[in-house]
Design a protein around this motif. Structure first.
Motif, short mmCIF file in Angstrom:
data_model
loop_
_atom_site.label_atom_id
_atom_site.label_comp_id
_atom_site.label_asym_id
_atom_site.label_seq_id
_atom_site.Cartn_x
_atom_site.Cartn_y
_atom_site.Cartn_z
N PRO A 22 -7.95 9.15 -3.64
CA PRO A 22 -8.64 7.93 -4.05
C PRO A 22 -7.80 6.96 -4.86
CG PRO A 22 -9.36 9.79 -5.39
CD PRO A 22 -8.52 10.35 -4.28
N TYR A 23 -6.71 7.45 -5.47
CA TYR A 23 -5.89 6.56 -6.31
C TYR A 23 -4.73 5.94 -5.54
CZ TYR A 23 -8.63 8.86 -9.88
OH TYR A 23 -9.67 9.34 -10.62
N GLN A 24 -4.68 6.19 -4.24
CA GLN A 24 -3.65 5.58 -3.41
C GLN A 24 -4.29 4.54 -2.50
OE1 GLN A 24 -0.60 8.01 -1.78
NE2 GLN A 24 -0.87 9.64 -3.26
N LYS A 25 -3.49 3.55 -2.14
CA LYS A 25 -4.00 2.43 -1.35
C LYS A 25 -3.63 2.61 0.12
CE LYS A 25 -3.96 -2.64 -1.13
NZ LYS A 25 -3.41 -3.88 -1.76
N PHE A 26 -4.65 2.54 0.98
CA PHE A 26 -4.47 2.70 2.41
C PHE A 26 -4.70 1.34 3.09
CE2 PHE A 26 -4.87 6.88 0.91
CZ PHE A 26 -4.50 7.79 1.89
N LEU A 27 -3.88 1.07 4.11
CA LEU A 27 -3.92 -0.22 4.80
C LEU A 27 -4.17 0.03 6.28
CD1 LEU A 27 -3.31 -3.34 4.49
CD2 LEU A 27 -0.98 -2.76 5.19
N LEU A 28 -5.24 -0.56 6.82
CA LEU A 28 -5.61 -0.36 8.21
C LEU A 28 -5.56 -1.69 8.95
CD1 LEU A 28 -6.76 1.31 10.58
CD2 LEU A 28 -9.06 0.89 9.64
N GLY A 29 -4.73 -1.75 9.99
CA GLY A 29 -4.65 -2.93 10.84
C GLY A 29 -5.02 -2.58 12.27
N GLY A 30 -5.53 -3.56 13.00
CA GLY A 30 -5.93 -3.33 14.39
C GLY A 30 -7.33 -3.84 14.63
N GLY A 74 0.83 -1.20 0.00
CA GLY A 74 0.00 0.00 0.00
C GLY A 74 0.86 1.24 0.00
N ASP A 75 0.19 2.39 -0.04
CA ASP A 75 0.90 3.66 0.01
C ASP A 75 1.03 4.17 1.44
OD1 ASP A 75 1.27 4.43 -2.92
OD2 ASP A 75 -0.87 3.94 -2.86
N LEU A 76 0.03 3.91 2.28
CA LEU A 76 0.09 4.35 3.68
C LEU A 76 -0.58 3.31 4.56
CD1 LEU A 76 0.87 6.64 5.65
CD2 LEU A 76 -1.46 7.51 5.41
N GLY A 77 0.15 2.88 5.58
CA GLY A 77 -0.40 1.92 6.52
C GLY A 77 -0.55 2.53 7.90
N PHE A 78 -1.61 2.13 8.60
CA PHE A 78 -1.78 2.53 10.00
C PHE A 78 -2.19 1.30 10.80
CE2 PHE A 78 -4.71 3.70 13.48
CZ PHE A 78 -3.78 4.32 14.31
N LEU A 79 -1.54 1.13 11.94
CA LEU A 79 -1.80 -0.01 12.81
C LEU A 79 -2.17 0.50 14.19
CD1 LEU A 79 -1.71 -3.08 13.29
CD2 LEU A 79 0.72 -2.86 13.78
N GLY A 80 -3.39 0.23 14.62
CA GLY A 80 -3.83 0.69 15.94
C GLY A 80 -5.23 0.21 16.23
N ASN A 81 -5.47 -0.20 17.47
CA ASN A 81 -6.81 -0.61 17.86
C ASN A 81 -7.75 0.59 17.92
OD1 ASN A 81 -6.02 -3.31 18.14
ND2 ASN A 81 -5.42 -3.00 20.28
N ARG A 82 -9.02 0.32 17.78
CA ARG A 82 -10.03 1.38 17.84
C ARG A 82 -10.28 1.75 19.30
NH1 ARG A 82 -15.95 0.83 14.85
NH2 ARG A 82 -16.58 3.04 14.97
N LEU A 83 -9.93 2.97 19.66
CA LEU A 83 -10.08 3.45 21.02
C LEU A 83 -10.83 4.78 20.99
CD1 LEU A 83 -6.44 2.78 22.31
CD2 LEU A 83 -8.48 1.42 22.81
N PRO A 84 -11.66 5.04 22.01
CA PRO A 84 -12.48 6.27 22.00
C PRO A 84 -11.65 7.54 21.89
CG PRO A 84 -13.28 4.75 23.69
CD PRO A 84 -11.99 4.17 23.17
N ASP A 85 -10.48 7.57 22.55
CA ASP A 85 -9.69 8.81 22.54
C ASP A 85 -8.72 8.87 21.37
OD1 ASP A 85 -8.02 6.87 23.49
OD2 ASP A 85 -7.20 8.06 25.14
#
Length: 363
Positions: free
Chosen positions: A214-222, A186-197
């Motif tokens: 929209p033409y870049q690929k985002f990667l979400l883990g957590g 991907g172009d940008l990855g983010f790794l983090g659990n979903r937390l209220p704050d």
């Protein structure tokens, strides 16, 4: 010296952001000759989701989530030279603090190690009768894994004898460069659990930029993001085990650090993922917080975004070649200055200084 350390979990990183910090710090302290026993409660399904075996550098005692078991392990503090109660253990924290301090021998250093200073300080300010607040002047030391001068001042104003930050760092044995893995492309990855704050900041720094790019690929883990509305160019992959963190960090063009809101407001609070990413040689984009240059040089070793528009602009101009250069520079910096060996050397110095004060006060 023998350390009795009461924390959330050493064996499991499952809903336990302090695991990496504990592992790196205690392994490095063990290498300096400390004999460590770590006590962790069997709560939150952590023992069902262990990601390491009991290590040879630390004895681990897992106790049931009952008052009786808690009191039994607290009694073990009587054998230690250094007794450490960490924040956020997750089961009867206040009672555990009281019991551990009650059983700590007179000669032992008594330490509170805060792995979430903004949250802890908010509790203490709101409740003058809080057990920790009442105990601060009986402790030899408060250690924190972030916060800088504002946190030091706050703890001293509340009655702490001393407060010293021992920041997050890199364990090169655990986090290091690996070959890319196409599962995490991907172009940008983010790794983090979903937390209220953190959720609003994830919207601002990650999900809205995904809509703008929209033409870049985002990667979400957590964990916890399954029902979140996302743009079609966001690939949500769920929980990412610690064994895959290196590949997750090194495969996308860049990875993103998003601090919890109170950490960003406090400043001087680099998350473990900052050093994990640097250790893998990743190009890291971080949200802004005061104190970044103390750890990495902006634009050379790390990229800094003050809002989602900055993230979008960075991605628009970031080439693969520049991303690699930034990642390589970050790796050099973290190995030179920010490993847990560096932090353990500092902690050892702090322990010995506190011991000298203790002896001098007794004379």
């Amino acid at each position: 010296m023998k350390i009795a350390f009461y924390g959330s979990s050493l064996l499991s990183a499952y809903w336990n952001g302090a695991a990496t910090y504990y592992r790196g710090m205690l392994r490095a302290l063990s290498a300096r000759g400390y004999d460590i026993t770590f006590y962790e409660p069997d709560v939150y399904d952590r023992q069902k989701n262990r990601d390491i075996d009991p290590p040879d550098w630390c004895r681990v005692v897992v106790y049931e989530g009952t008052i009786e078991a808690l009191k039994a392990v607290a009694e073990e503090a009587r054998h230690a030279d250094i007794v450490i109660k960490a924040s956020g253990v997750g089961f009867e924290d206040n009672l555990l603090l009281t019991e551990v301090l009650r059983h700590a021998p007179e000669h032992a250093l008594r330490i509170f190690w805060d792995v979430d200073a903004p949250a802890t300080l908010a509790e203490l300010r709101a409740d003058p009768g809080h057990p920790l607040r009442q105990a601060l002047d009986t402790l030899d030391l408060v250690l924190t894994y972030g916060g800088g001068d504002p946190v030091i001042r706050a703890y001293r104003e509340l009655g702490a004898v001393d407060c010293v930050p021992i920041y997050n760092a890199l364990d090169p044995q655990t986090h290091h460069p690996v070959a890319p893995d196409q599962r995490f492309a991907g172009d940008l990855g983010f790794l983090g659990n979903r937390l209220p704050d953190r959720e609003a900041r994830v919207d601002e720094f990650f999900l809205i930029p995904a809509i703008r790019n929209p033409y870049q690929k985002f990667l979400l883990g957590g964990s916890g993001w399954g029902d979140k509305v996302m743009a079609t160019n966001v690939n949500y992959i769920g929980h990412v085990g610690t064994a895959d963190h290196n590949a997750f960090n090194v495969t996308p063009k860049a990875v993103l650090n998003i601090s919890r809101s109170n950490m960003a407001e406090t400043g001087f609070s680099p998350a473990t993922r900052v050093f994990e990413a640097a250790g893998a040689g990743a190009c890291l984009i971080t949200d802004y917080w005061e104190g970044i240059p103390q750890f990495f040089a902006p634009d050379l070793e790390i990229l800094v975004a003050r809002d989602g528009h900055d993230v979008s602009d960075i991605l628009d101009s970031l080439t693969t070649e520049r991303a690699r250069e930034i990642g390589a520079a970050a790796l050099r910096r973290v190995l030179a200055e920010h490993t847990y060996d560096h932090r353990a050397e500092e902690a050892d110095r702090v322990f010995r200084s506190a011991r000298r004060r203790q002896v001098e006060a007794a004379e």
